[in-house]
Design a protein around this motif. Structure first.
Motif, PDB file in Angstrom:
ATOM      1  N   ILE A 177      12.970  36.430   4.550  1.00  0.00           N
ATOM      2  CA  ILE A 177      13.349  35.491   3.538  1.00  0.00           C
ATOM      3  C   ILE A 177      11.976  35.177   2.837  1.00  0.00           C
ATOM      4  O   ILE A 177      11.750  35.299   1.736  1.00  0.00           O
ATOM      5  N   VAL A 178      11.092  34.478   3.638  1.00  0.00           N
ATOM      6  CA  VAL A 178       9.808  33.942   2.889  1.00  0.00           C
ATOM      7  C   VAL A 178       8.878  34.975   2.689  1.00  0.00           C
ATOM      8  O   VAL A 178       8.449  35.113   1.571  1.00  0.00           O
ATOM      9  N   GLY A 179       8.614  35.995   3.289  1.00  0.00           N
ATOM     10  CA  GLY A 179       7.700  37.073   3.071  1.00  0.00           C
ATOM     11  C   GLY A 179       8.412  37.864   1.651  1.00  0.00           C
ATOM     12  O   GLY A 179       7.243  38.108   1.073  1.00  0.00           O
ATOM     13  N   SER A 180       9.605  38.209   1.536  1.00  0.00           N
ATOM     14  CA  SER A 180       9.832  38.858   0.474  1.00  0.00           C
ATOM     15  C   SER A 180       9.707  37.946  -0.761  1.00  0.00           C
ATOM     16  O   SER A 180       9.388  38.577  -1.887  1.00  0.00           O
ATOM     17  N   ILE A 181       9.818  36.836  -0.642  1.00  0.00           N
ATOM     18  CA  ILE A 181       9.489  35.825  -1.856  1.00  0.00           C
ATOM     19  C   ILE A 181       8.109  35.830  -2.262  1.00  0.00           C
ATOM     20  O   ILE A 181       7.501  35.923  -3.544  1.00  0.00           O
ATOM     21  N   LEU A 182       7.204  35.621  -1.113  1.00  0.00           N
ATOM     22  CA  LEU A 182       5.972  35.365  -1.408  1.00  0.00           C
ATOM     23  C   LEU A 182       5.215  36.875  -1.961  1.00  0.00           C
ATOM     24  O   LEU A 182       4.307  36.679  -2.967  1.00  0.00           O
ATOM     25  N   THR A 183       5.756  38.066  -1.492  1.00  0.00           N
ATOM     26  CA  THR A 183       5.081  39.190  -2.023  1.00  0.00           C
ATOM     27  C   THR A 183       5.563  39.706  -3.298  1.00  0.00           C
ATOM     28  O   THR A 183       5.219  40.661  -3.767  1.00  0.00           O
ATOM     29  N   GLY A 184       6.634  38.861  -3.712  1.00  0.00           N
ATOM     30  CA  GLY A 184       7.254  39.283  -4.894  1.00  0.00           C
ATOM     31  C   GLY A 184       8.210  40.530  -4.873  1.00  0.00           C
ATOM     32  O   GLY A 184       8.781  41.184  -5.968  1.00  0.00           O
ATOM     33  N   LEU A 185       8.609  41.045  -3.586  1.00  0.00           N
ATOM     34  CA  LEU A 185       9.656  42.056  -3.679  1.00  0.00           C
ATOM     35  C   LEU A 185      10.945  41.759  -3.904  1.00  0.00           C
ATOM     36  O   LEU A 185      11.789  42.274  -4.075  1.00  0.00           O
ATOM     37  N   ALA A 186      11.267  40.329  -3.741  1.00  0.00           N
ATOM     38  CA  ALA A 186      12.644  40.074  -3.959  1.00  0.00           C
ATOM     39  C   ALA A 186      12.572  38.336  -4.584  1.00  0.00           C
ATOM     40  O   ALA A 186      11.635  37.588  -3.916  1.00  0.00           O
ATOM     41  N   ASN A 187      13.616  38.175  -5.158  1.00  0.00           N
ATOM     42  CA  ASN A 187      13.814  36.900  -5.609  1.00  0.00           C
ATOM     43  C   ASN A 187      14.653  35.942  -4.713  1.00  0.00           C
ATOM     44  O   ASN A 187      14.911  36.556  -3.515  1.00  0.00           O
ATOM     45  N   ALA A 188      14.653  34.730  -4.701  1.00  0.00           N
ATOM     46  CA  ALA A 188      15.291  33.879  -3.546  1.00  0.00           C
ATOM     47  C   ALA A 188      16.778  34.400  -3.143  1.00  0.00           C
ATOM     48  O   ALA A 188      17.103  34.298  -2.156  1.00  0.00           O
TER      49      ALA A 188
END
Length: 421
Positions: free
Chosen positions: A224-235
């Protein structure tokens, strides 16, 4: 005048806050003498929930349902025990650390307190801790839920403030970690004063086995947090992937989740989501009423006579929100305060809306731990049989450090914006 009086009366009668706001909107249209505004009423409500970011709310709630039903919470407590259980006051550290881990998945203070109270309070009682302290500590641990992502309150605020949900979630990470560290400091001091017991010492082999058994559960917050921080996914996208990950881990790793129970979990998540989204729709009507009534402009004129700079405005806001939070729940508190205070913060004092959102949410969550309502204390009391009033008294140091965090955030905005640079 009629609108405000109507809102106050229906609130005092005990009408749910969402309906109160809708009724106040109707009273405003009647008082305006312009019935054509009734045509805008349903459009305002629909516009309030017509946002892609709000899809994250039922997904985050579903993650919590799956996590609880899949035995993931128990594994997280065991993981925390492996790290800090052997310290003096070990179970108190475990309580906060496990709450921090669970907060990165669950995102709701009251739900988190209800779940963790059932697990941690009986265990702490066995080790000789006072029940009221154990329940109160768990309630303060639940405070991390709406701060560390995912957070339903941050999602609601993002939609109201028209800012990125992902940015808002990231802004809560550092303040959540700082608050956890401050809680650890209080536990260390109290452990020295009251000679808190240590938990059972684990051998290196037992510790490694515990970590290996629980480690896969941490994939959920990492995703959840990693995908948001890396820009791979939105919330919203990260919440969907997190829900799938939670289901797979609960089914194939902990083996406590049955797919046949998923429809019931989805139904519960849907019911709670409907309540939250109705509040958001009512908030849109309330904001519309405030703008027509020029309430933000009048409030801004008064605030400028009291607060001369951004720091003094933030400190004044802390006092106002803390008082409001003691009598109104978190999301309704957002709905009633953000439309008034946010324009003042951003347009007059130049405060970043993401920083302002973090301060608002922490204040309102702290209100859940303050008399006369103290909702989180009453939840913990209902689950454990502890006394809500005494819980507040024996955990006052935690209230103090939470207020300290709010002061630090008010003076140093970078504490919430550092990860967004």
């Amino acid at each position: 005048m009629l609108t405000g009086a109507t809102l106050l009366v229906v609130m005092l009668v005990g009408v749910p806050i969402g309906l109160c706001l809708c009724i106040a909107g109707i009273a405003f249209v009647v008082a305006s003498g312009n019935p054509i505004l009734f045509q805008s009423y349903p459009l305002q409500m629909f516009g309030g929930v017509d946002s892609y970011g709000l899809i994250a709310i039922p997904l985050f709630i579903l993650i919590g349902e799956i996590m609880n039903g899949g035995g993931i919470t128990r594994r997280i407590v065991d993981l925390a025990m492996a790290f800090v259980g052997a310290l003096k006051g070990g179970l108190a550290y475990v309580n906060i650390l496990a709450n921090m881990f669970v907060a990165s998945i669950l995102g709701s203070a009251t739900a988190q307190v209800a779940i963790m109270s059932q697990i941690m309070v009986p265990e702490m009682e066995k080790q000789g801790y006072d029940k009221d302290f154990a329940a109160g500590l768990t309630a303060y641990g639940g405070m991390l839920g709406p701060i560390i992502p995912p957070s339903v309150m941050f999602v609601v605020y993002s939609v109201m403030a028209q800012i990125s949900v992902s940015d808002m979630l990231v802004a809560g990470i550092l303040p959540g970690l700082i608050l956890t560290g401050l809680f650890f400091g209080v536990i260390a001091l109290l452990g020295f004063v009251y000679n808190y017991p240590r938990a059972l010492e684990q051998t290196p082999r037992e510790r490694v086995l515990t970590i290996l058994r629980a480690a896969p559960t941490m994939l959920i917050p990492i995703i959840i947090v990693g995908s948001i921080l890396t820009g791979l996914a939105n919330a919203t996208e990260s919440a969907a992937v997190g829900a799938v990950a939670a289901a797979l881990i609960g089914r194939y790793w902990t083996k406590e989740l049955k797919f046949s129970r998923l429809p019931q979990m989805m139904l519960r998540a849907g019911i709670y989501s409907a309540i939250v989204l109705f509040l958001v729709a009512a908030a849109a009507v309330f904001s519309w009423v405030l703008i027509y009534g020029k309430v933000p402009q009048a409030t801004a004129a008064w605030v400028q006579t009291v607060a001369k700079d951004p720091v003094s405005f933030m400190l004044l806001t802390n006092v106002i929100l803390l008082v409001i939070g003691t009598v109104i729940d978190g999301i309704p508190g957002l709905i009633m305060t953000v439309p008034i205070l946010l324009p003042i913060a951003t347009e007059i004092y130049g405060i970043d809306p993401r920083h302002f959102g973090v301060v608002v949410v922490i204040n309102l969550v702290l209100g859940l731990l303050s008399p006369p309502v103290g909702l989180c204390f009453f939840v913990a009391a209902a689950v454990t049989g502890a006394k809500a009033g005494r819980m507040f008294m024996v955990t006052l140091p935690f209230f103090g450090v939470a207020c300290l965090l709010l002061i630090l955030l008010s003076v140093y905005p970078w504490l919430s914006l550092a990860l967004l640079k």
